[in-house]
Motif scaffolding. Structure first.
Motif, PDB file in Angstrom:
ATOM      1  N   SER A  21       0.797  -1.233   0.000  1.00  0.00           N
ATOM      2  CA  SER A  21       0.000   0.000   0.000  1.00  0.00           C
ATOM      3  C   SER A  21       0.824   1.275   0.000  1.00  0.00           C
ATOM      4  O   SER A  21       0.260   2.371  -0.130  1.00  0.00           O
ATOM      5  N   ALA A  22       2.127   1.174   0.151  1.00  0.00           N
ATOM      6  CA  ALA A  22       2.960   2.376   0.182  1.00  0.00           C
ATOM      7  C   ALA A  22       2.938   3.134  -1.136  1.00  0.00           C
ATOM      8  O   ALA A  22       3.281   4.321  -1.178  1.00  0.00           O
ATOM      9  N   VAL A  23       2.540   2.465  -2.243  1.00  0.00           N
ATOM     10  CA  VAL A  23       2.557   3.131  -3.550  1.00  0.00           C
ATOM     11  C   VAL A  23       1.164   3.550  -4.014  1.00  0.00           C
ATOM     12  O   VAL A  23       0.952   3.833  -5.194  1.00  0.00           O
ATOM     13  N   LYS A  24       0.204   3.625  -3.114  1.00  0.00           N
ATOM     14  CA  LYS A  24      -1.150   3.984  -3.531  1.00  0.00           C
ATOM     15  C   LYS A  24      -1.218   5.351  -4.211  1.00  0.00           C
ATOM     16  O   LYS A  24      -2.041   5.564  -5.106  1.00  0.00           O
ATOM     17  N   VAL A  81      -5.917   7.270  -2.029  1.00  0.00           N
ATOM     18  CA  VAL A  81      -4.549   6.810  -1.739  1.00  0.00           C
ATOM     19  C   VAL A  81      -4.450   6.262  -0.314  1.00  0.00           C
ATOM     20  O   VAL A  81      -3.360   6.076   0.216  1.00  0.00           O
ATOM     21  N   ALA A  82      -5.599   5.976   0.296  1.00  0.00           N
ATOM     22  CA  ALA A  82      -5.638   5.657   1.721  1.00  0.00           C
ATOM     23  C   ALA A  82      -5.511   4.175   2.035  1.00  0.00           C
ATOM     24  O   ALA A  82      -5.872   3.309   1.252  1.00  0.00           O
ATOM     25  N   SER A  83      -5.014   3.920   3.250  1.00  0.00           N
ATOM     26  CA  SER A  83      -5.176   2.643   3.945  1.00  0.00           C
ATOM     27  C   SER A  83      -5.923   3.011   5.225  1.00  0.00           C
ATOM     28  O   SER A  83      -5.336   3.156   6.289  1.00  0.00           O
ATOM     29  N   HIS A  84      -7.215   3.216   5.095  1.00  0.00           N
ATOM     30  CA  HIS A  84      -7.983   3.872   6.144  1.00  0.00           C
ATOM     31  C   HIS A  84      -8.475   2.902   7.224  1.00  0.00           C
ATOM     32  O   HIS A  84      -8.440   1.680   7.056  1.00  0.00           O
ATOM     33  N   SER A  85      -8.949   3.484   8.301  1.00  0.00           N
ATOM     34  CA  SER A  85      -9.360   2.709   9.475  1.00  0.00           C
ATOM     35  C   SER A  85     -10.787   2.178   9.390  1.00  0.00           C
ATOM     36  O   SER A  85     -11.264   1.538  10.328  1.00  0.00           O
ATOM     37  N   PHE A 126       5.157  14.036   2.519  1.00  0.00           N
ATOM     38  CA  PHE A 126       4.160  13.024   2.172  1.00  0.00           C
ATOM     39  C   PHE A 126       4.715  11.673   2.596  1.00  0.00           C
ATOM     40  O   PHE A 126       5.835  11.311   2.207  1.00  0.00           O
ATOM     41  N   ILE A 127       3.957  10.923   3.404  1.00  0.00           N
ATOM     42  CA  ILE A 127       4.380   9.583   3.788  1.00  0.00           C
ATOM     43  C   ILE A 127       3.229   8.612   3.602  1.00  0.00           C
ATOM     44  O   ILE A 127       2.064   8.990   3.673  1.00  0.00           O
ATOM     45  N   LYS A 128       3.565   7.363   3.342  1.00  0.00           N
ATOM     46  CA  LYS A 128       2.531   6.345   3.178  1.00  0.00           C
ATOM     47  C   LYS A 128       3.064   4.994   3.615  1.00  0.00           C
ATOM     48  O   LYS A 128       4.106   4.540   3.149  1.00  0.00           O
ATOM     49  N   THR A 129       2.341   4.369   4.532  1.00  0.00           N
ATOM     50  CA  THR A 129       2.722   3.049   5.011  1.00  0.00           C
ATOM     51  C   THR A 129       2.280   1.969   4.027  1.00  0.00           C
ATOM     52  O   THR A 129       1.321   2.143   3.275  1.00  0.00           O
ATOM     53  N   GLY A 130       3.014   0.872   4.052  1.00  0.00           N
ATOM     54  CA  GLY A 130       2.627  -0.328   3.318  1.00  0.00           C
ATOM     55  C   GLY A 130       2.723  -1.513   4.259  1.00  0.00           C
ATOM     56  O   GLY A 130       3.375  -1.433   5.303  1.00  0.00           O
ATOM     57  N   ALA A 131       2.082  -2.602   3.906  1.00  0.00           N
ATOM     58  CA  ALA A 131       2.134  -3.787   4.757  1.00  0.00           C
ATOM     59  C   ALA A 131       3.557  -4.333   4.843  1.00  0.00           C
ATOM     60  O   ALA A 131       4.419  -4.024   4.016  1.00  0.00           O
ATOM     61  N   GLU A 132       3.793  -5.120   5.870  1.00  0.00           N
ATOM     62  CA  GLU A 132       5.066  -5.826   6.054  1.00  0.00           C
ATOM     63  C   GLU A 132       6.259  -4.891   6.198  1.00  0.00           C
ATOM     64  O   GLU A 132       7.341  -5.135   5.662  1.00  0.00           O
ATOM     65  N   GLY A 133       6.052  -3.790   6.949  1.00  0.00           N
ATOM     66  CA  GLY A 133       7.181  -2.943   7.317  1.00  0.00           C
ATOM     67  C   GLY A 133       7.755  -2.082   6.221  1.00  0.00           C
ATOM     68  O   GLY A 133       8.936  -1.725   6.271  1.00  0.00           O
ATOM     69  N   VAL A 134       6.945  -1.720   5.235  1.00  0.00           N
ATOM     70  CA  VAL A 134       7.403  -0.839   4.156  1.00  0.00           C
ATOM     71  C   VAL A 134       6.885   0.573   4.409  1.00  0.00           C
ATOM     72  O   VAL A 134       5.765   0.763   4.879  1.00  0.00           O
ATOM     73  N   TYR A 135       7.708   1.548   4.103  1.00  0.00           N
ATOM     74  CA  TYR A 135       7.281   2.953   4.126  1.00  0.00           C
ATOM     75  C   TYR A 135       7.905   3.669   2.949  1.00  0.00           C
ATOM     76  O   TYR A 135       9.071   3.427   2.605  1.00  0.00           O
TER      77      TYR A 135
END
Length: 340
Positions: A47-50, A77-81, A254-263
């Protein structure tokens, strides 16, 4: 050689756990500013590249055709709650394209936010695809498909025109081939491609500056950055790291998290792109390492250092609320002279 330790976890005054990983910072020309560990090994950015995946939504004219608001673009571009506002905004995007939640192919799961999940359960409701953390991205995909007059059915498949456009944008922005041999299936069912951290950092340096982009793509990137800066809640949610961080730093980071420890991230005013991966997939370590890397370059103005204070370390407490330890970046990652 093992990757270096990017973050460590203390219990009392003793280091209890260590998180190894790799990280890189480059400028928009690809020049390396900082490199730690194996930055050439392909990783799945997830998800870091959304934000990069959303470029075709704006470039195609679909976002304007359906009058998507900045908040809706930010949700794309979200990984929302999975909070009510997230679900409602996803549905609003679909309705603008004449569709409904039945078009979403991301699957359903309980909201990532505990409060949102409990509220849904208390109301006696089951989660739908609108509560999926990727529903905004998928609503954007549906809008893109309808905007180019393509049937959205099957839009998650690699052969669909939506995913062809997304893959093309990813290849052009990062400069890395996105091939079937290095592909997998993401949690939301779209293709994901393993590429080196160096390429991801370059992509975000370009995303943050428009360097190497044509006018249409540069404008799309600018609009996405501005939408996120104005609506950080949409990108994650209440109490979430990305929302809190960009709520403080706005368009500067601008920052965006991705699964498995990616940023991944971009520092537009400096022209830098950042990408990191924690080997063990620990998100708690990736957040702290990303903070340290950004502070290393961004904290150059009066007041900036204090702004980083809430993000430098994660305080760990037991069930009685007693502080038992912290997650902190290592000296290798921290800004020069940083302590703690």
């Amino acid at each position: 050689m093992d990757n270096p330790v990017l973050a460590e976890v203390t219990r009392g005054s003793t280091v209890e756990s260590r998180h190894r990983g790799a990280a890189i910072v480059v400028d928009a020309d690809g020049a390396v500013v900082l490199s730690l560990g194996d930055v050439e090994r392909p990783v799945f950015p997830r998800s870091a590249v959304k934000a990069l995946q959303a470029l075709p939504l704006l470039e195609s004219g679909a976002a304007d055709r359906y009058g998507l608001t900045p908040a809706e673009i930010a949700l794309a571009v979200a990984s929302h709650s999975g909070e009510e506002a997230h679900a409602e905004t996803s549905l609003a995007m679909l309705r603008k394209a004449g569709r409904d939640a039945g078009c979403l192919e991301c699957g359903a799961h309980w909201p990532m936010g505990e409060a949102a999940a409990r509220a849904l359960a208390r109301a006696g409701r089951e989660p739908t695809a609108l509560n999926n953390n990727c529903s905004g991205k998928h609503a954007g995909f549906v809008c893109l498909s309808c905007g180019i007059d393509e049937d959205p059915a099957g839009y998650v498949k690699a052969g669909h025109k939506v995913q062809q456009a997304v893959r093309g944008a990813l290849e052009e922005v990062t400069g890395a081939a996105h091939t079937a041999e290095l592909s997998g299936t993401d949690g939301c069912s779209i293709p994901t491609y393993a590429v080196p951290l160096r390429a991801l950092a370059l992509g975000f340096a370009r995303f943050g500056t428009g360097n190497g982009f044509g006018p249409r793509r540069a404008e799309a990137a600018r609009r996405i950055r501005e939408a996120v800066a104005a609506n950080p809640f949409m990108v994650a949610g209440t109490g979430r790291f990305d929302t809190r961080f960009m709520g403080v730093f706005g368009a500067r980071a601008f920052i965006k998290t991705g699964a498995e420890g990616v940023y991944c991230g971009a520092l537009p005013e400096l022209g830098f792109g950042i990408a990191l991966k924690c080997d063990d997939g620990a998100g708690r370590a990736a957040e702290i390492a990303m903070t340290a890397l950004i502070e290393r370059f961004l904290a150059r103005q009066a007041g900036d250092e204090a702004d980083f204070a809430p993000f430098r370390e994660t305080v760990l407490k037991n069930w009685n609320g007693i502080e038992v330890g912290r997650v902190r970046a290592t000296q290798m990652v921290r800004p020069a002279g940083a302590t703690g």
